[in-house]
Design a protein around this motif. Structure first.
Motif, PDB file in Angstrom:
ATOM      1  N   VAL A  32       0.861  -1.181   0.000  1.00  0.00           N
ATOM      2  CA  VAL A  32       0.000   0.000   0.000  1.00  0.00           C
ATOM      3  C   VAL A  32       0.900   1.235   0.000  1.00  0.00           C
ATOM      4  O   VAL A  32       1.877   1.307   0.751  1.00  0.00           O
ATOM      5  CB  VAL A  32      -0.924   0.008   1.238  1.00  0.00           C
ATOM      6  N   HIS A  33       0.566   2.203  -0.820  1.00  0.00           N
ATOM      7  CA  HIS A  33       1.401   3.399  -0.928  1.00  0.00           C
ATOM      8  C   HIS A  33       1.426   4.147   0.407  1.00  0.00           C
ATOM      9  O   HIS A  33       0.383   4.306   1.057  1.00  0.00           O
ATOM     10  CB  HIS A  33       0.866   4.312  -2.028  1.00  0.00           C
ATOM     11  N   PRO A  34       2.604   4.631   0.825  1.00  0.00           N
ATOM     12  CA  PRO A  34       2.699   5.347   2.109  1.00  0.00           C
ATOM     13  C   PRO A  34       1.789   6.566   2.205  1.00  0.00           C
ATOM     14  O   PRO A  34       1.414   6.972   3.311  1.00  0.00           O
ATOM     15  CB  PRO A  34       4.177   5.758   2.182  1.00  0.00           C
ATOM     16  N   GLU A  35       1.420   7.170   1.078  1.00  0.00           N
ATOM     17  CA  GLU A  35       0.563   8.353   1.106  1.00  0.00           C
ATOM     18  C   GLU A  35      -0.876   8.028   0.716  1.00  0.00           C
ATOM     19  O   GLU A  35      -1.642   8.913   0.327  1.00  0.00           O
ATOM     20  CB  GLU A  35       1.142   9.431   0.185  1.00  0.00           C
ATOM     21  N   GLN A  36      -1.265   6.779   0.860  1.00  0.00           N
ATOM     22  CA  GLN A  36      -2.635   6.380   0.571  1.00  0.00           C
ATOM     23  C   GLN A  36      -3.607   7.127   1.478  1.00  0.00           C
ATOM     24  O   GLN A  36      -3.385   7.265   2.684  1.00  0.00           O
ATOM     25  CB  GLN A  36      -2.791   4.869   0.806  1.00  0.00           C
ATOM     26  N   THR A  37      -4.705   7.601   0.904  1.00  0.00           N
ATOM     27  CA  THR A  37      -5.729   8.288   1.689  1.00  0.00           C
ATOM     28  C   THR A  37      -6.782   7.304   2.175  1.00  0.00           C
ATOM     29  O   THR A  37      -6.977   6.238   1.585  1.00  0.00           O
ATOM     30  CB  THR A  37      -6.406   9.380   0.855  1.00  0.00           C
ATOM     31  N   TYR A  38      -7.456   7.667   3.269  1.00  0.00           N
ATOM     32  CA  TYR A  38      -8.503   6.833   3.858  1.00  0.00           C
ATOM     33  C   TYR A  38      -9.739   7.710   4.100  1.00  0.00           C
ATOM     34  O   TYR A  38      -9.891   8.329   5.154  1.00  0.00           O
ATOM     35  CB  TYR A  38      -8.011   6.200   5.169  1.00  0.00           C
ATOM     36  N   PHE A  39     -10.585   7.787   3.096  1.00  0.00           N
ATOM     37  CA  PHE A  39     -11.813   8.574   3.163  1.00  0.00           C
ATOM     38  C   PHE A  39     -13.011   7.644   3.027  1.00  0.00           C
ATOM     39  O   PHE A  39     -12.916   6.592   2.390  1.00  0.00           O
ATOM     40  CB  PHE A  39     -11.850   9.628   2.047  1.00  0.00           C
ATOM     41  N   PRO A  40     -14.149   8.016   3.619  1.00  0.00           N
ATOM     42  CA  PRO A  40     -14.459   9.283   4.285  1.00  0.00           C
ATOM     43  C   PRO A  40     -14.035   9.272   5.750  1.00  0.00           C
ATOM     44  O   PRO A  40     -13.784   8.213   6.320  1.00  0.00           O
ATOM     45  CB  PRO A  40     -15.974   9.354   4.171  1.00  0.00           C
ATOM     46  N   LYS A  41     -14.002  10.450   6.351  1.00  0.00           N
ATOM     47  CA  LYS A  41     -13.708  10.538   7.774  1.00  0.00           C
ATOM     48  C   LYS A  41     -14.339  11.798   8.358  1.00  0.00           C
ATOM     49  O   LYS A  41     -14.533  12.806   7.653  1.00  0.00           O
ATOM     50  CB  LYS A  41     -12.207  10.536   8.028  1.00  0.00           C
ATOM     51  N   VAL A  42     -14.677  11.726   9.632  1.00  0.00           N
ATOM     52  CA  VAL A  42     -15.160  12.887  10.369  1.00  0.00           C
ATOM     53  C   VAL A  42     -13.938  13.675  10.827  1.00  0.00           C
ATOM     54  O   VAL A  42     -13.044  13.121  11.460  1.00  0.00           O
ATOM     55  CB  VAL A  42     -16.013  12.462  11.584  1.00  0.00           C
ATOM     56  N   THR A  43     -13.882  14.928  10.487  1.00  0.00           N
ATOM     57  CA  THR A  43     -12.694  15.715  10.797  1.00  0.00           C
ATOM     58  C   THR A  43     -12.887  16.543  12.067  1.00  0.00           C
ATOM     59  O   THR A  43     -14.006  16.832  12.483  1.00  0.00           O
ATOM     60  CB  THR A  43     -12.342  16.656   9.628  1.00  0.00           C
ATOM     61  N   SER A  44     -11.755  16.908  12.656  1.00  0.00           N
ATOM     62  CA  SER A  44     -11.725  17.751  13.847  1.00  0.00           C
ATOM     63  C   SER A  44     -10.790  18.926  13.605  1.00  0.00           C
ATOM     64  O   SER A  44      -9.899  18.870  12.748  1.00  0.00           O
ATOM     65  CB  SER A  44     -11.265  16.948  15.069  1.00  0.00           C
ATOM     66  N   ARG A  45     -10.982  19.986  14.382  1.00  0.00           N
ATOM     67  CA  ARG A  45     -10.165  21.185  14.270  1.00  0.00           C
ATOM     68  C   ARG A  45      -9.571  21.524  15.624  1.00  0.00           C
ATOM     69  O   ARG A  45     -10.233  21.361  16.665  1.00  0.00           O
ATOM     70  CB  ARG A  45     -11.010  22.382  13.782  1.00  0.00           C
ATOM     71  N   VAL A  46      -8.330  21.991  15.612  1.00  0.00           N
ATOM     72  CA  VAL A  46      -7.689  22.459  16.835  1.00  0.00           C
ATOM     73  C   VAL A  46      -8.121  23.902  17.082  1.00  0.00           C
ATOM     74  O   VAL A  46      -7.964  24.767  16.211  1.00  0.00           O
ATOM     75  CB  VAL A  46      -6.153  22.376  16.736  1.00  0.00           C
ATOM     76  N   LEU A  47      -8.676  24.163  18.261  1.00  0.00           N
ATOM     77  CA  LEU A  47      -9.155  25.497  18.608  1.00  0.00           C
ATOM     78  C   LEU A  47      -8.016  26.351  19.163  1.00  0.00           C
ATOM     79  O   LEU A  47      -6.974  25.820  19.575  1.00  0.00           O
ATOM     80  CB  LEU A  47     -10.278  25.380  19.632  1.00  0.00           C
ATOM     81  N   PRO A  48      -8.182  27.661  19.199  1.00  0.00           N
ATOM     82  CA  PRO A  48      -7.118  28.542  19.703  1.00  0.00           C
ATOM     83  C   PRO A  48      -6.670  28.207  21.122  1.00  0.00           C
ATOM     84  O   PRO A  48      -5.504  28.412  21.475  1.00  0.00           O
ATOM     85  CB  PRO A  48      -7.754  29.942  19.635  1.00  0.00           C
ATOM     86  N   ASP A  49      -7.587  27.678  21.943  1.00  0.00           N
ATOM     87  CA  ASP A  49      -7.213  27.357  23.316  1.00  0.00           C
ATOM     88  C   ASP A  49      -6.600  25.962  23.448  1.00  0.00           C
ATOM     89  O   ASP A  49      -6.334  25.495  24.553  1.00  0.00           O
ATOM     90  CB  ASP A  49      -8.426  27.484  24.247  1.00  0.00           C
ATOM     91  N   GLY A  50      -6.372  25.276  22.306  1.00  0.00           N
ATOM     92  CA  GLY A  50      -5.792  23.939  22.331  1.00  0.00           C
ATOM     93  C   GLY A  50      -6.809  22.826  22.352  1.00  0.00           C
ATOM     94  O   GLY A  50      -6.444  21.652  22.214  1.00  0.00           O
ATOM     95  N   GLY A  51      -8.079  23.153  22.525  1.00  0.00           N
ATOM     96  CA  GLY A  51      -9.119  22.136  22.502  1.00  0.00           C
ATOM     97  C   GLY A  51      -9.413  21.674  21.089  1.00  0.00           C
ATOM     98  O   GLY A  51      -8.799  22.131  20.112  1.00  0.00           O
ATOM     99  N   MET A  52     -10.363  20.743  20.969  1.00  0.00           N
ATOM    100  CA  MET A  52     -10.723  20.185  19.668  1.00  0.00           C
ATOM    101  C   MET A  52     -12.219  20.356  19.429  1.00  0.00           C
ATOM    102  O   MET A  52     -13.019  20.288  20.371  1.00  0.00           O
ATOM    103  CB  MET A  52     -10.369  18.694  19.597  1.00  0.00           C
TER     104      MET A  52
END
Length: 590
Positions: A542-562
């Motif tokens: 399997v290629h090292p840069e293989q993608t795995y979609f779909p996925k639920v994404t998260s974001r890092v908030l300014p205070d370090g939370g998610m």
């Protein structure tokens, strides 16, 4: 009779048939006793023995396995396996050797006897009971401790036996106090709760039945004709994956934080969800659990009141009881009218394939989703399937594998530890008594317990190992790409992580293997190995840069939370024309 031999005799009478062990001086009398009573399977490492015992007990309905380890490192090596069984609510009996009672540490020095640590304290928070026997106890008292791991919510039991207690001569007649195995009893739902559920069922138009691992395989099989007549769409959790075959017309997949997009979208549009035998953990509901089933009501049935009252997600009717019995009651009710809802479910499933076009294709490499779909089509109804427990190969398996009715599927997803696949496959294969066992695992996870290839070879187990080789930790690489702009560290050979030459490794253990460089499974060499007796390795490149979609994404908030998206909003976004059709009962994602 030595007390150790008497303990083993009691376990044999209680239905234990197998002992998975790593030998050691501080458990020598117990090992001497067990060799005379049971099938003994030696392992290279204790954690593998523990994982194998968990999977053995999940696979077998007529036999039981326990783990035997020595003191000190024998137990500490096992802690991961005990943790996994605890989180998944699974039976795991551990007998541990210990130094002589005179050498035990009470207060003062850290250690007296060699290998002496307070093992019971190490695992107390992750076991149903944890005790050190300072004197021989009778049969009734011993078995009562063993049975604490079975009812009402299963969990590990750790019993430590000092060396001098193991070897002490005892009169069996003085300790043979009879005891009856307790009947497993569950709380009974209040009549008012059942009336409320019946009312919700009578007024719903978009119900979904979510079957968790707490619904037994026996109940799922018994009630399959009634489920078909009931006509309500059925989904499963990952631990309940084999409760229904993917070929069933009412089956609509496995919702999860890393689940199938079609299932997530449909679950979130339901106006009534019956969550049976699932604790509805965050992996099941999504990190954004406040938006779990946003336009419907949730009825949850679980044996543990703590899970029902933990506060997330919101549950409208929490019922503490037996999921099997509730399922039987539910199916005795009149079926709701769901023709339009079923039509929508089928339309969404048709429009959202399990292998999404967004996933990258690389010439000379297998595409994990396409490969997994092909593998599931090649598997037989009698196969045991072990989809590892973490990483890209696990994600692909849980999103794309289409299980058949009759297959057994076992995983451990709560701890999400690498290294579970091979060890679990060994336990499942031994319990399967000759059934082909199909394992998929990534090279990173496989490396953590690859020493157990020796156990596979020594026992000549029919395990077919599909090893996804992407030169390291693909999931860590993707995480470092997403959150740290591709500042890679410790995830592949270029950043300091070493991997073996896999064909040479399989050859060193005397296991035949072949390499796979595309997603098909049509090569004569591959099919011959796959269908032959005994073990085989398949290195799936399997290629090292293989993608795995779909996925639920998260974001890092300014205070370090998610901050995370709800289950139904997965990346990459759907085309607008498809969104408008599949989100019929939800607001379109913003």
């Amino acid at each position: 009779m030595k007390y150790a031999s008497l303990l083993i005799k009691w376990l044999r009478q209680d239905g234990y048939t197998h002992c998975f062990f790593v030998a050691g001086g501080n458990c020598m009398h117990l090992l001497d006793g067990v060799r005379q009573e049971m099938t003994c399977i030696p392992f290279i490492h204790e954690v593998a023995a523990g994982i194998a015992a968990e999977y053995f007990n999940e696979t077998s309905t007529k036999q039981r396995a326990f783990v035997l380890v020595t003191a000190g490192p024998g137990l500490t090596n096992l802690v991961t396996a005990i943790s996994g069984a605890w989180l998944e609510s699974r039976e795991l009996l551990v007998l541990g050797g210990q130094v002589k009672t005179n050498d035990l540490v009470a207060k003062g020095p850290r250690q007296v006897g060699i290998q002496g640590i307070r093992g019971t304290e190490v695992v107390r928070s992750i076991s149903a009971t944890s005790i050190c026997l300072l004197d021989p106890i009778n049969r009734a008292s011993f078995l009562e401790m063993v049975w604490k791991g079975r009812s009402p919510r299963k969990g590990p039991v750790f019993i430590e036996v000092p060396l001098d207690i193991q070897g002490r001569p005892v009169d069996p007649l003085e300790l043979e106090l009879e005891v009856c195995a307790p009947n497993v009893t569950f709380p009974v739902p209040d009549k008012s709760q059942l009336e409320e559920v019946a009312s919700l069922l009578g007024s719903c138009s978009r119900p979904i039945l979510l079957l968790g691992g707490g619904v037994s395989r026996q109940a799922a099989t018994k009630h399959l004709p009634a489920l078909r007549r009931f006509g309500v769409p059925v989904m499963t959790t990952w631990n309940g994956m084999d409760r229904m075959g993917a070929e069933e017309s009412l089956y609509f997949g496995r919702p999860n934080t890393w689940g199938q997009r079609r299932s997530n979208i449909l679950l979130q549009q339901a106006d009534l969800v019956f969550a049976l035998g699932t604790r509805l953990g965050i992996q099941q509901t999504g990190f954004n659990w406040e938006q779990f089933v946003p336009v419907g009501s949730v009825v949850q049935v679980d044996v543990d009141q703590t899970e029902l009252s933990k506060g997330h997600p919101h549950v409208d009717v929490p019922i503490c009881g037996d999921a099997d019995e509730f399922l039987a009651w539910l199916l005795s009710n009149p079926s709701p009218k769901v023709d339009n809802w079923l039509s929508h479910c089928r339309d969404v499933s048709d429009r959202l394939p399990l292998n999404e076009v967004a996933n990258s294709q690389h010439e000379g490499f297998a595409q994990p989703y396409e490969f997994t779909l092909n593998l599931s089509s090649r598997c037989r109804e009698t196969d045991i399937v072990i989809p590892a427990s973490s990483g890209g190969s696990f994600t692909a398996a849980m999103q794309a594998f289409e299980q058949k009715r009759g297959q057994l599927v076992v995983t451990n997803k709560s701890l999400a530890a690498m290294g579970y696949g091979l060890s679990g496959a060994i336990g499942a294969a031994i319990a399967g008594g000759g059934r082909r066992t199909v394992l998929t695992e990534g090279d990173g996870g496989f490396s953590q317990n690859l020493q157990e290839l020796a156990t596979v070879r020594a026992q000549n187990l029919p395990i077919k190992i599909f090893l996804h080789s992407n030169l390291g930790y693909a999931s860590i690489r993707l995480l470092q790409l997403s959150y740290f702009d591709g500042q890679y560290l410790g995830c592949d050979a270029d950043t300091g992580l070493g991997m073996p030459d896999w064909p040479l490794l399989f050859d060193a253990y005397g296991i035949p293997s072949c390499e796979i460089f595309d997603s098909s499974l049509d090569s004569p060499e591959l099919l011959e190995l796959f269908n032959a007796p005994g073990p085989a390795g398949f290195i799936v490149h399997v290629h090292p840069e293989q993608t795995y979609f779909p996925k639920v994404t998260s974001r890092v908030l300014p205070d370090g939370g998610m901050e995370s998206n709800p289950l139904h909003i997965m990346n990459p976004p759907l085309p607008s024309e498809i969104e408008g059709e599949v989100f019929r009962f939800l607001d379109l994602p913003q």
